[in-house]
Design an enzyme around this catalytic site. Structure first.
Site, PDB file in Angstrom:
ATOM      1  N   LYS A  52      12.518 -15.814  -9.415  1.00  0.00           N
ATOM      2  CA  LYS A  52      12.439 -14.894 -10.596  1.00  0.00           C
ATOM      3  C   LYS A  52      11.481 -15.224 -11.319  1.00  0.00           C
ATOM      4  O   LYS A  52      10.505 -14.216 -11.593  1.00  0.00           O
ATOM      5  CB  LYS A  52      13.453 -13.915 -10.825  1.00  0.00           C
ATOM      6  CG  LYS A  52      14.977 -13.799 -10.894  1.00  0.00           C
ATOM      7  CD  LYS A  52      14.354 -12.496  -9.949  1.00  0.00           C
ATOM      8  CE  LYS A  52      13.874 -11.987  -8.671  1.00  0.00           C
ATOM      9  NZ  LYS A  52      14.193 -12.258  -7.652  1.00  0.00           N
ATOM     10  N   HIS A  99      17.348 -37.055  -3.970  1.00  0.00           N
ATOM     11  CA  HIS A  99      15.922 -37.529  -2.974  1.00  0.00           C
ATOM     12  C   HIS A  99      14.498 -37.008  -3.319  1.00  0.00           C
ATOM     13  O   HIS A  99      14.022 -36.145  -1.996  1.00  0.00           O
ATOM     14  CB  HIS A  99      16.838 -36.621  -1.552  1.00  0.00           C
ATOM     15  CG  HIS A  99      18.083 -37.012  -1.362  1.00  0.00           C
ATOM     16  ND1 HIS A  99      18.089 -38.473  -1.236  1.00  0.00           N
ATOM     17  CD2 HIS A  99      19.114 -36.425  -1.902  1.00  0.00           C
ATOM     18  CE1 HIS A  99      19.502 -38.712  -0.682  1.00  0.00           C
ATOM     19  NE2 HIS A  99      20.837 -37.379  -0.786  1.00  0.00           N
ATOM     20  N   LYS A 110       6.353  -5.260  -4.166  1.00  0.00           N
ATOM     21  CA  LYS A 110       7.537  -4.645  -4.033  1.00  0.00           C
ATOM     22  C   LYS A 110       8.279  -4.588  -2.019  1.00  0.00           C
ATOM     23  O   LYS A 110       9.028  -4.682  -2.243  1.00  0.00           O
ATOM     24  CB  LYS A 110       7.312  -3.609  -4.593  1.00  0.00           C
ATOM     25  CG  LYS A 110       9.343  -3.037  -4.254  1.00  0.00           C
ATOM     26  CD  LYS A 110       9.850  -3.744  -5.023  1.00  0.00           C
ATOM     27  CE  LYS A 110      11.592  -3.501  -5.434  1.00  0.00           C
ATOM     28  NZ  LYS A 110      12.753  -4.434  -5.699  1.00  0.00           N
ATOM     29  N   TRP A 139      -3.440  -2.496  -1.648  1.00  0.00           N
ATOM     30  CA  TRP A 139      -2.807  -3.808  -1.422  1.00  0.00           C
ATOM     31  C   TRP A 139      -3.388  -5.000  -0.649  1.00  0.00           C
ATOM     32  O   TRP A 139      -3.128  -4.931   1.025  1.00  0.00           O
ATOM     33  CB  TRP A 139      -1.312  -4.172  -1.524  1.00  0.00           C
ATOM     34  CG  TRP A 139      -0.826  -5.651  -2.337  1.00  0.00           C
ATOM     35  CD1 TRP A 139      -0.218  -6.196  -3.056  1.00  0.00           C
ATOM     36  CD2 TRP A 139      -0.079  -7.006  -1.267  1.00  0.00           C
ATOM     37  NE1 TRP A 139       0.232  -7.340  -2.772  1.00  0.00           N
ATOM     38  CE2 TRP A 139      -0.457  -7.314  -1.705  1.00  0.00           C
ATOM     39  CE3 TRP A 139      -0.420  -6.897   0.076  1.00  0.00           C
ATOM     40  CZ2 TRP A 139       0.806  -8.705  -1.355  1.00  0.00           C
ATOM     41  CZ3 TRP A 139      -0.031  -8.087   0.659  1.00  0.00           C
ATOM     42  CH2 TRP A 139       0.320  -9.072  -0.182  1.00  0.00           C
ATOM     43  N   GLU A 151       8.028 -15.800  -9.968  1.00  0.00           N
ATOM     44  CA  GLU A 151       7.478 -14.394  -9.479  1.00  0.00           C
ATOM     45  C   GLU A 151       7.054 -13.910 -10.689  1.00  0.00           C
ATOM     46  O   GLU A 151       5.622 -12.989 -10.472  1.00  0.00           O
ATOM     47  CB  GLU A 151       8.565 -13.737  -8.553  1.00  0.00           C
ATOM     48  CG  GLU A 151       8.925 -13.416  -6.880  1.00  0.00           C
ATOM     49  CD  GLU A 151      10.228 -12.362  -6.749  1.00  0.00           C
ATOM     50  OE1 GLU A 151      10.387 -11.839  -6.110  1.00  0.00           O
ATOM     51  OE2 GLU A 151      11.313 -12.364  -7.826  1.00  0.00           O
ATOM     52  N   CYS A 177       0.746  -0.849  -0.169  1.00  0.00           N
ATOM     53  CA  CYS A 177      -0.104  -0.048  -0.093  1.00  0.00           C
ATOM     54  C   CYS A 177       0.857   0.808   0.117  1.00  0.00           C
ATOM     55  O   CYS A 177       2.298   1.169   0.980  1.00  0.00           O
ATOM     56  CB  CYS A 177      -0.720  -0.380   1.053  1.00  0.00           C
ATOM     57  SG  CYS A 177      -1.796  -1.457   1.048  1.00  0.00           S
ATOM     58  N   ARG A 196       5.226  -0.249  -6.007  1.00  0.00           N
ATOM     59  CA  ARG A 196       4.934  -1.489  -4.817  1.00  0.00           C
ATOM     60  C   ARG A 196       3.949  -1.933  -4.707  1.00  0.00           C
ATOM     61  O   ARG A 196       4.277  -2.684  -3.832  1.00  0.00           O
ATOM     62  CB  ARG A 196       4.491  -0.704  -3.004  1.00  0.00           C
ATOM     63  CG  ARG A 196       5.898   0.829  -3.284  1.00  0.00           C
ATOM     64  CD  ARG A 196       5.053   1.778  -2.372  1.00  0.00           C
ATOM     65  NE  ARG A 196       5.281   1.734  -1.421  1.00  0.00           N
ATOM     66  CZ  ARG A 196       5.946   1.609   0.041  1.00  0.00           C
ATOM     67  NH1 ARG A 196       6.589   2.213  -0.337  1.00  0.00           N
ATOM     68  NH2 ARG A 196       5.486   1.005   0.959  1.00  0.00           N
ATOM     69  N   ASN A 205      -2.360   2.572   5.628  1.00  0.00           N
ATOM     70  CA  ASN A 205      -1.186   0.902   5.697  1.00  0.00           C
ATOM     71  C   ASN A 205      -0.562   0.421   7.003  1.00  0.00           C
ATOM     72  O   ASN A 205      -0.621   1.366   7.452  1.00  0.00           O
ATOM     73  CB  ASN A 205       0.619   1.582   5.307  1.00  0.00           C
ATOM     74  CG  ASN A 205       0.253   2.597   3.979  1.00  0.00           C
ATOM     75  OD1 ASN A 205      -0.639   2.275   2.959  1.00  0.00           O
ATOM     76  ND2 ASN A 205       1.368   2.976   3.240  1.00  0.00           N
ATOM     77  N   GLY A 206      -0.523  -1.204   6.768  1.00  0.00           N
ATOM     78  CA  GLY A 206      -0.562  -1.834   8.057  1.00  0.00           C
ATOM     79  C   GLY A 206      -1.722  -2.323   8.351  1.00  0.00           C
ATOM     80  O   GLY A 206      -2.987  -2.656   8.032  1.00  0.00           O
ATOM     81  N   GLU A 219      17.477 -18.101  -6.556  1.00  0.00           N
ATOM     82  CA  GLU A 219      17.070 -16.824  -6.450  1.00  0.00           C
ATOM     83  C   GLU A 219      16.625 -17.300  -8.222  1.00  0.00           C
ATOM     84  O   GLU A 219      15.647 -16.371  -8.820  1.00  0.00           O
ATOM     85  CB  GLU A 219      18.270 -16.420  -6.220  1.00  0.00           C
ATOM     86  CG  GLU A 219      18.046 -14.426  -6.860  1.00  0.00           C
ATOM     87  CD  GLU A 219      16.842 -13.961  -5.934  1.00  0.00           C
ATOM     88  OE1 GLU A 219      16.485 -14.256  -5.338  1.00  0.00           O
ATOM     89  OE2 GLU A 219      16.278 -12.407  -6.866  1.00  0.00           O
TER      90      GLU A 219
HETATM   91  C1  G6P Z   1       8.815  -9.205  -1.205  1.00  0.00           C
HETATM   92  C2  G6P Z   1       9.634  -8.414  -2.487  1.00  0.00           C
HETATM   93  C3  G6P Z   1      11.078  -9.485  -2.952  1.00  0.00           C
HETATM   94  C4  G6P Z   1      11.670  -9.192  -1.484  1.00  0.00           C
HETATM   95  C5  G6P Z   1      11.237  -8.951  -0.171  1.00  0.00           C
HETATM   96  C6  G6P Z   1      12.098  -9.177   0.502  1.00  0.00           C
HETATM   97  O1  G6P Z   1       8.476 -10.169  -1.259  1.00  0.00           O
HETATM   98  O2  G6P Z   1       8.829  -9.082  -3.532  1.00  0.00           O
HETATM   99  O3  G6P Z   1      11.088  -9.192  -4.007  1.00  0.00           O
HETATM  100  O4  G6P Z   1      13.041 -10.079  -1.994  1.00  0.00           O
HETATM  101  O5  G6P Z   1       9.892  -8.476  -0.525  1.00  0.00           O
HETATM  102  O6  G6P Z   1      12.488  -7.175   0.722  1.00  0.00           O
HETATM  103  P1  G6P Z   1      13.232  -6.787   1.265  1.00  0.00           P
HETATM  104  O7  G6P Z   1      13.008  -5.238   1.132  1.00  0.00           O
HETATM  105  O8  G6P Z   1      13.986  -6.613   2.646  1.00  0.00           O
HETATM  106  O9  G6P Z   1      14.193  -7.009   0.899  1.00  0.00           O
END
Ligand code: G6P
Length: 610
Positions: free
Chosen positions: A487, A506, A605, A74, A490, A2, A27, A100-101, A483
């Site tokens: 990617k 395994h 984000k 959000w 996501e 948000c 975000r 927000n929150g 990672e």
């Molecule tokens: C969200 C984002 C990710 C990020 C994670 C941690 O899930 O979509 O891309 O890695 O938060 O965020 P930070 O800002 O703490 O690295």
């Protein structure tokens, strides 16, 4: 997640609010709304979907007023529709609130308010707060007092902004756990959850701390604690380059940020390498170096992509500094009463510096008297401010929801920290100088990999219709496999899993058939022979092999269906190179599948709720 924008001044508020909300689009959000006060009335417009659509409607209908608030939501409580979008108003239609929150005790409060006759229009937790403010406003007729009293009853986290049509010269904001920054202009004030939203209007900002509330009138600003005690605040000058948050000719922020990496990796090292001594200089942790060097144990904590960087940090620190390291998800760490003492150093990693679980981990660690270090990208973020010492990434604003350049900068910074600590303990100066030389040429090597983006695009086209992917790596490249898989899922919504290559036997091996692409990170390093055996195991089951290999390795071509080369480097620095083709692969697959790369579904984000 948000976003909040607020304005009080002499200009029309709604264009400022909409521009600010657009700056926060990255975000992640699912609905948006704006409210202003004009000629003694509260105006409000909100809807699900994109800000452009909200803007089109506002342009048609007009939304006057020089005081206003805007929000991107959000969804947490209640589905993403126009009713549940913020702002929310009270029964009288005079007070509007954005939040927000999460309000944890909302259901108890809601029942009490309903019993008093309040009518609720939404399924959100936020609406409870605006009715609570209304209840106190009825008693005392002062918005500031009413907000204060209401907030004292709230359990949970909030960053809020409130306006009221009876008080056209008042904008109120408060914070507990969700970031709020105030922009100070000329007879005007701005409120935002992220400085990007207001940076085009002012460089003078002040950040609210938890349990603080700001009351803005056009001619003055007063910040106090929620329970009305005075606080001293500093006005900071932020240099924010707006160009850095534009797409600059690329179709997506994600691609722009992938392509920026030669520069951002360089920026993370700028001024930090000491060539002659073969070491690094990190001003932000200098005053706490001893506690790190003599720590009996290091605990790295983070979420998402930052957690993957932490795993690489574990390998680096253990190999070169010989301090035992553990890595833990911040969400687990904070709730399981971790064993910490004065000899444990906690290092949290966060791009945004605002991730709720990571911030809570910082607080838990501090409560238990551990020294807490932060590795953050966003300057002035909550984590950056609350940690005892820290290192900034200097990667510039990361807008793409899928983190790319922040990851490579996190790993770069971890390698600098490792180098510094190792040189203060057992590493020789000649080895240190060798590492410094290699770090210096890494940006060039990244550039070289990026130049092959067309080849990766072709591989992506071949596999874009697959439903599952496996990513395998060993040692330093095991976290890279995680990672790479993250990617892909996501942004393309393909199911992908990362594993240490040997673990394949395994379980995951059962999934392999001629329809399963398997991405191997198979660089020429200490586990090369082993990974070749793992490739054979996949080939024997007719899986399709995409190998990330070291330039000059012709042998691997006989084993893989596709080979993407990276230049050779020191083993502990390989993740900075091997992740680049995996970012590009995920990007091109998502684009081929027609996915909205910069606004992936359901993702945010910056995750500022737990
Ligand atoms: C969200 C984002 C990710 C990020 C994670 C941690 O899930 O979509 O891309 O890695 O938060 O965020 P930070 O800002 O703490 O690295």
């Amino acid at each position: 997640m948000c976003g909040i924008v607020g304005y009080i001044g002499n200009r029309e508020a709604s264009p400022i609010l909409l521009e600010g909300l657009k700056r926060l689009e990255y975000r992640g959000y699912d609905s948006a709304g704006v409210s202003t006060v004009a000629t003694g009335k509260l105006l409000m417009h909100k809807r699900s979907g994109k800000i452009n659509e909200l803007e089109r409607e506002l342009t048609m209908r007009g939304m006057p007023g020089t005081l206003g608030i805007g929000h991107t939501r959000w969804a947490t409580h209640g589905e993403p529709n126009s009713e549940n979008a913020h702002p929310h108003d009270d029964c009288t239609g005079k007070i509007a609130l954005i939040h927000n929150g999460i309000i944890e005790n909302y259901s108890v409060l809601k029942k009490e308010l309903q019993a008093k006759g309040h009518h609720f229009k939404t399924q959100t937790d936020t609406e409870t707060l605006v009715h609570l403010i209304e209840e106190f406003y009825k008693e005392n007729g002062l918005l500031e007092k009413a907000v204060r009293k209401a907030l004292l009853l709230i359990k949970g986290t909030y960053g809020i902004a409130v306006i009221c049509s009876d008080e056209p010269d008042t904008l109120i904001t408060a914070r507990n756990g969700s970031p709020i920054v105030l922009g100070i202009g000329n007879h005007e004030y701005f409120v935002a959850s992220d400085v990007a939203a207001i940076a085009e209007h002012t460089c003078n900002v002040t950040y609210l701390d938890d349990n603080e509330m700001a009351v803005m009138h056009r001619e003055n600003l007063v910040i106090k604690t929620i329970d009305d005690r005075p606080v001293e605040k500093r006005v900071e000058h932020v240099a924010f380059d707006l160009e850095k948050i534009e797409k600059g000719g690329y179709h997506h922020f994600m691609l722009k940020e992938i392509m920026e990496q030669p520069q951002t990796i360089f920026d993370s090292m700028r001024g930090r390498l000491v060539e002659e001594e073969g070491t690094a200089k990190l001003g932000g942790i200098q005053h706490e170096l001893e506690s790190l060097l003599y720590a009996r144990r290091v605990l790295l904590s983070a979420c998402g992509t930052s957690w993957h960087a932490a795993l690489i940090g574990e390998y680096m620190i253990e190999e070169y500094v010989r301090i035992p390291v553990e890595v833990e998800y911040a969400s687990e760490f904070r709730y399981r009463d971790p064993i910490l003492d004065r000899d444990t150093v906690v290092i949290v990693i966060s791009q945004s510096g605002e991730t709720a679980d990571t911030l809570a981990a910082v607080r838990e660690a501090k409560r238990k008297r551990a020294k807490v270090f932060g590795i953050c990208n966003v300057v002035g973020s909550s984590i950056a401010r609350e940690t005892d010492a820290g290192i900034y990434l200097h990667a510039g604003p990361e807008i793409g929801v899928a983190s790319t350049k922040a990851f490579t900068s996190q790993v770069t910074v971890l390698s600098l920290m490792t180098l510094l600590l190792a040189r203060m303990s057992s590493m020789s100066s000649s080895r240190g100088r060798e590492i410094v030389q290699e770090l210096k040429i890494l940006p060039e090597k990244v550039k070289q990999i990026l130049n092959a983006h067309k080849d990766i695009e072709q591989i992506a086209a071949k596999y874009a219709n697959k439903q599952n992917f496996l990513y395998l790596g060993r040692g330093y490249n095991f976290p890279v496999a995680l990672e790479g898989a993250l990617k892909l899922k996501e942004i393309s919504y393909i199911h992908a899993e990362g594993y240490p290559a040997a673990e394949m036997k395994h379980g995951p091996i059962a999934l392999i058939d001629d329809n399963m692409p398997v991405v191997f990170i198979a660089t020429k390093d200490s586990s090369y022979e082993k990974i070749i055996s793992n490739i054979e195991e996949v080939r024997a089951r007719k899986g399709k092999v995409i190998a990330i290999a070291t330039e000059g390795d012709d042998f691997i071509k006989t084993k893989a269906d596709h080979t993407i080369y990276i230049p050779p480097t020191l083993e502990f620095l390989t993740p900075i190179l091997t992740i680049i083709p995996l970012q590009l692969l995920a990007y091109y697959i998502a684009v081929k599948r027609g996915c909205d790369v910069d606004q992936p579904r359901n993702l945010a984000k910056s995750v500022t709720v737990e």
